[in-house]
Design a protein around this motif. Structure first.
Motif, PDB file in Angstrom:
ATOM      1  N   VAL A 285      67.233  -6.777  63.848  1.00 40.05           N
ATOM      2  CA  VAL A 285      68.575  -6.439  64.331  1.00 40.05           C
ATOM      3  C   VAL A 285      68.697  -4.927  64.525  1.00 40.05           C
ATOM      4  O   VAL A 285      69.251  -4.450  65.525  1.00 40.05           O
ATOM      5  N   GLY A 286      68.150  -4.174  63.571  1.00 41.07           N
ATOM      6  CA  GLY A 286      68.190  -2.716  63.682  1.00 41.07           C
ATOM      7  C   GLY A 286      67.453  -2.198  64.899  1.00 41.07           C
ATOM      8  O   GLY A 286      67.935  -1.302  65.601  1.00 41.07           O
ATOM      9  N   VAL A 287      66.266  -2.746  65.170  1.00 41.93           N
ATOM     10  CA  VAL A 287      65.500  -2.329  66.349  1.00 41.93           C
ATOM     11  C   VAL A 287      66.275  -2.641  67.618  1.00 41.93           C
ATOM     12  O   VAL A 287      66.329  -1.832  68.561  1.00 41.93           O
ATOM     13  N   TRP A 288      66.900  -3.806  67.660  1.00 47.76           N
ATOM     14  CA  TRP A 288      67.687  -4.205  68.838  1.00 47.76           C
ATOM     15  C   TRP A 288      68.845  -3.244  69.080  1.00 47.76           C
ATOM     16  O   TRP A 288      69.120  -2.850  70.214  1.00 47.76           O
ATOM     17  N   LEU A 289      69.502  -2.814  67.997  1.00 49.06           N
ATOM     18  CA  LEU A 289      70.640  -1.903  68.127  1.00 49.06           C
ATOM     19  C   LEU A 289      70.220  -0.493  68.514  1.00 49.06           C
ATOM     20  O   LEU A 289      70.978   0.228  69.183  1.00 49.06           O
ATOM     21  N   LEU A 290      68.996  -0.088  68.115  1.00 46.17           N
ATOM     22  CA  LEU A 290      68.553   1.301  68.311  1.00 46.17           C
ATOM     23  C   LEU A 290      67.476   1.446  69.387  1.00 46.17           C
ATOM     24  O   LEU A 290      66.851   2.502  69.484  1.00 46.17           O
ATOM     25  N   GLN A 291      67.262   0.402  70.206  1.00 47.52           N
ATOM     26  CA  GLN A 291      66.116   0.419  71.113  1.00 47.52           C
ATOM     27  C   GLN A 291      66.218   1.451  72.242  1.00 47.52           C
ATOM     28  O   GLN A 291      65.230   1.716  72.927  1.00 47.52           O
ATOM     29  N   ASP A 292      67.382   2.048  72.426  1.00 47.81           N
ATOM     30  CA  ASP A 292      67.519   3.104  73.427  1.00 47.81           C
ATOM     31  C   ASP A 292      67.328   4.488  72.821  1.00 47.81           C
ATOM     32  O   ASP A 292      67.610   5.502  73.461  1.00 47.81           O
ATOM     33  N   SER A 293      66.841   4.517  71.591  1.00 43.06           N
ATOM     34  CA  SER A 293      66.595   5.777  70.892  1.00 43.06           C
ATOM     35  C   SER A 293      65.303   5.675  70.094  1.00 43.06           C
ATOM     36  O   SER A 293      64.936   4.592  69.634  1.00 43.06           O
ATOM     37  N   GLY A 294      64.633   6.807  69.914  1.00 43.39           N
ATOM     38  CA  GLY A 294      63.416   6.821  69.107  1.00 43.39           C
ATOM     39  C   GLY A 294      63.667   6.448  67.664  1.00 43.39           C
ATOM     40  O   GLY A 294      62.715   6.146  66.921  1.00 43.39           O
ATOM     41  N   LEU A 295      64.924   6.397  67.248  1.00 43.76           N
ATOM     42  CA  LEU A 295      65.267   6.015  65.881  1.00 43.76           C
ATOM     43  C   LEU A 295      64.957   4.547  65.583  1.00 43.76           C
ATOM     44  O   LEU A 295      65.008   4.137  64.427  1.00 43.76           O
ATOM     45  N   PHE A 296      64.636   3.771  66.624  1.00 45.91           N
ATOM     46  CA  PHE A 296      64.309   2.366  66.380  1.00 45.91           C
ATOM     47  C   PHE A 296      63.086   2.224  65.469  1.00 45.91           C
ATOM     48  O   PHE A 296      62.913   1.208  64.805  1.00 45.91           O
ATOM     49  N   VAL A 297      62.240   3.268  65.412  1.00 49.69           N
ATOM     50  CA  VAL A 297      61.067   3.232  64.535  1.00 49.69           C
ATOM     51  C   VAL A 297      61.488   3.100  63.078  1.00 49.69           C
ATOM     52  O   VAL A 297      60.808   2.447  62.278  1.00 49.69           O
ATOM     53  N   LEU A 298      62.636   3.707  62.707  1.00 49.02           N
ATOM     54  CA  LEU A 298      63.114   3.606  61.334  1.00 49.02           C
ATOM     55  C   LEU A 298      63.475   2.161  60.987  1.00 49.02           C
ATOM     56  O   LEU A 298      63.241   1.705  59.868  1.00 49.02           O
ATOM     57  N   ALA A 299      64.052   1.447  61.944  1.00 48.24           N
ATOM     58  CA  ALA A 299      64.364   0.033  61.713  1.00 48.24           C
ATOM     59  C   ALA A 299      63.095  -0.795  61.596  1.00 48.24           C
ATOM     60  O   ALA A 299      63.056  -1.797  60.860  1.00 48.24           O
ATOM     61  N   MET A 300      62.028  -0.382  62.318  1.00 49.87           N
ATOM     62  CA  MET A 300      60.750  -1.088  62.221  1.00 49.87           C
ATOM     63  C   MET A 300      60.165  -1.015  60.819  1.00 49.87           C
ATOM     64  O   MET A 300      59.357  -1.860  60.417  1.00 49.87           O
ATOM     65  N   LEU A 301      60.581  -0.008  60.041  1.00 51.48           N
ATOM     66  CA  LEU A 301      60.111   0.106  58.662  1.00 51.48           C
ATOM     67  C   LEU A 301      60.435  -1.149  57.868  1.00 51.48           C
ATOM     68  O   LEU A 301      59.649  -1.591  57.019  1.00 51.48           O
ATOM     69  N   TRP A 302      61.603  -1.731  58.111  1.00 47.85           N
ATOM     70  CA  TRP A 302      61.977  -2.953  57.397  1.00 47.85           C
ATOM     71  C   TRP A 302      61.068  -4.110  57.779  1.00 47.85           C
ATOM     72  O   TRP A 302      60.726  -4.951  56.944  1.00 47.85           O
ATOM     73  N   VAL A 303      60.659  -4.147  59.044  1.00 49.66           N
ATOM     74  CA  VAL A 303      59.789  -5.221  59.525  1.00 49.66           C
ATOM     75  C   VAL A 303      58.409  -5.126  58.872  1.00 49.66           C
ATOM     76  O   VAL A 303      57.863  -6.130  58.395  1.00 49.66           O
ATOM     77  N   VAL A 304      57.841  -3.933  58.829  1.00 50.30           N
ATOM     78  CA  VAL A 304      56.503  -3.793  58.250  1.00 50.30           C
ATOM     79  C   VAL A 304      56.545  -3.925  56.726  1.00 50.30           C
ATOM     80  O   VAL A 304      55.587  -4.401  56.112  1.00 50.30           O
ATOM     81  N   LEU A 305      57.655  -3.504  56.105  1.00 50.73           N
ATOM     82  CA  LEU A 305      57.812  -3.716  54.667  1.00 50.73           C
ATOM     83  C   LEU A 305      57.820  -5.212  54.362  1.00 50.73           C
ATOM     84  O   LEU A 305      57.180  -5.675  53.410  1.00 50.73           O
ATOM     85  N   ALA A 306      58.526  -5.984  55.196  1.00 56.32           N
ATOM     86  CA  ALA A 306      58.561  -7.436  55.029  1.00 56.32           C
ATOM     87  C   ALA A 306      57.174  -8.044  55.187  1.00 56.32           C
ATOM     88  O   ALA A 306      56.773  -8.942  54.434  1.00 56.32           O
TER      89      ALA A 306
END
Length: 375
Positions: A285-306
């Motif tokens: 959800v975070g990546v989807w919300l931030l996909q127009d910004s390089g900040l989406f990488v921070l949301a990807m942290l939750w995915v790789v942690l999972a």
């Protein structure tokens, strides 16, 4: 060979397929330019990799029950080295794709045979702890792959990546030739492949585990497949994409470390998988919300942690009912989830929608984890 030396070699062999996959990721844009193909077609490199990998898993897994773990490993690594030589001389995208498929077929040996060797040596809670330790080490693979791949592409183009993988496969081949022991039990009979396949095909728990593995892997590798083009769209460099792998490796390593600590405190595997599924969905959800910004990488942290939390628990318990045929059962199990992964990554490459892909994976994983909790 003592346990410490075996685990060191096992870590290197398990990291090899991941590094091989992620090294190619920064090269996708260069491959697209070199062969004049679209981003969607270039991204098919990873989906083809996983489909060929699936057939490699069933082949090497079967062979390691028939001829032994050691000769299977040596043959697989030699196949990868030969495919890399072929890729270096490719003058058309179709040739490169065929070489990539053969390389993936060979690389599968690093996954299925290594897991079989570990299951030969360890059992139960000890095996879960070993897989957790493997998970911590594997967290470094994306960072190594993305950062090294970006540097190689910048200096030598995609051929630099292929050449590095050729040297890596030769190095692993020599290491295994000198030190890898044969761990196949003397008294184990080779089970019938189709009998094992039929039994596992009707095993709902095997399918649950396979779909869970596939969901977390599609979420992870969709980033490596779609990320280079997303970075390009945002005006960010391939080098920046490589650096993102370091950030994501920290998240994956944290997930694997957290999983190990929670296991030691007595938290059950099924509960950890459910928690990881929820974290993965939140990250999507975070990546989807931030996909127009390089900040989406921070949301990807939750995915790789999972991913780091879930995969050791799923793999550690998947084949508890197949200890009399670990090589063949591991091959069939791998075939199931790699086929799903290949199809899923092909859809992801076609859709070019990272956030939506991650959310679908998170929902699927959460439903499957919930099925286990209700039992």
């Amino acid at each position: 060979m003592n346990s410490k030396s075996l685990l060191t070699l096992a870590i290197a062999l398990l990291m090899f397929p991941q590094i091989a996959q992620t090294l190619y990721s920064p090269a996708l844009a260069d491959i697209g330019q070199a062969f004049a193909v679209t981003p969607e077609r270039a991204a098919q490199m990873l989906s083809v990799y996983f489909l060929a990998f699936a057939f490699g898993v069933i082949t090497w897994g079967r062979l390691c029950d028939r001829i032994g773990r050691r000769p299977s490993m040596l043959c697989g690594l030699a196949t990868y080295a030969g495919a890399s030589l072929w890729a270096l001389s490719a003058d058309a995208f179709s040739t490169l794709l065929a070489a990539q498929a053969l390389a993936a077929f060979g690389a599968a040996v690093g996954s299925v045979v290594t897991q079989t060797v570990l299951r030969d040596r360890f059992r139960g809670a000890e095996l879960a702890q070993v897989f957790s330790m493997m998970g911590i080490a594997l967290a470094a693979s994306p960072a190594i792959g993305l950062f090294s791949g970006a540097s190689l592409v910048q200096g030598f183009g995609y051929q630099g990546v292929v050449g590095a993988l050729l040297l890596l496969s030769i190095g692993l081949l020599m290491w295994c030739w000198r030190t890898l022991p044969e761990t196949r039990p003397q008294n184990v009979k080779t089970p019938a492949l189709f009998e094992t396949f039929g039994r596992m095909l009707c095993d709902l728990q095997i399918w649950r585990s396979a779909l869970l593995v596939a969901s977390f892997n599609i979420a992870l590798f969709s980033y490596y497949s779609l990320g280079p083009f997303l970075f390009e769209r945002l005006g960010l460099s391939a080098q920046a994409f490589g650096y993102s792998g370091v950030v994501l490796a920290l998240g994956s390593g944290l997930g694997a470390w957290l999983n190990k600590r929670l296991l030691q405190k007595g938290l059950g595997s099924s509960r950890l998988i459910q928690l990881a599924s929820l974290l993965g969905l939140m990250g999507g959800v975070g990546v989807w919300l931030l996909q127009d910004s390089g900040l989406f990488v921070l949301a990807m942290l939750w995915v790789v942690l999972a991913f780091g939390m879930a995969i050791p628990n799923i793999l550690g318990a998947a084949l508890v009912n197949y200890t009399d045929r670990l090589g063949t059962a591991g091959a069939v199990f791998g075939l199931f989830y790699y086929c799903v992964m290949g199809a899923g990554l092909m859809l992801a490459a076609w859709g070019q929608a990272l956030g939506e892909t991650l959310m679908v994976c998170g929902v699927v994983a959460l439903v499957l984890a919930g099925m286990s909790r209700r039992k």
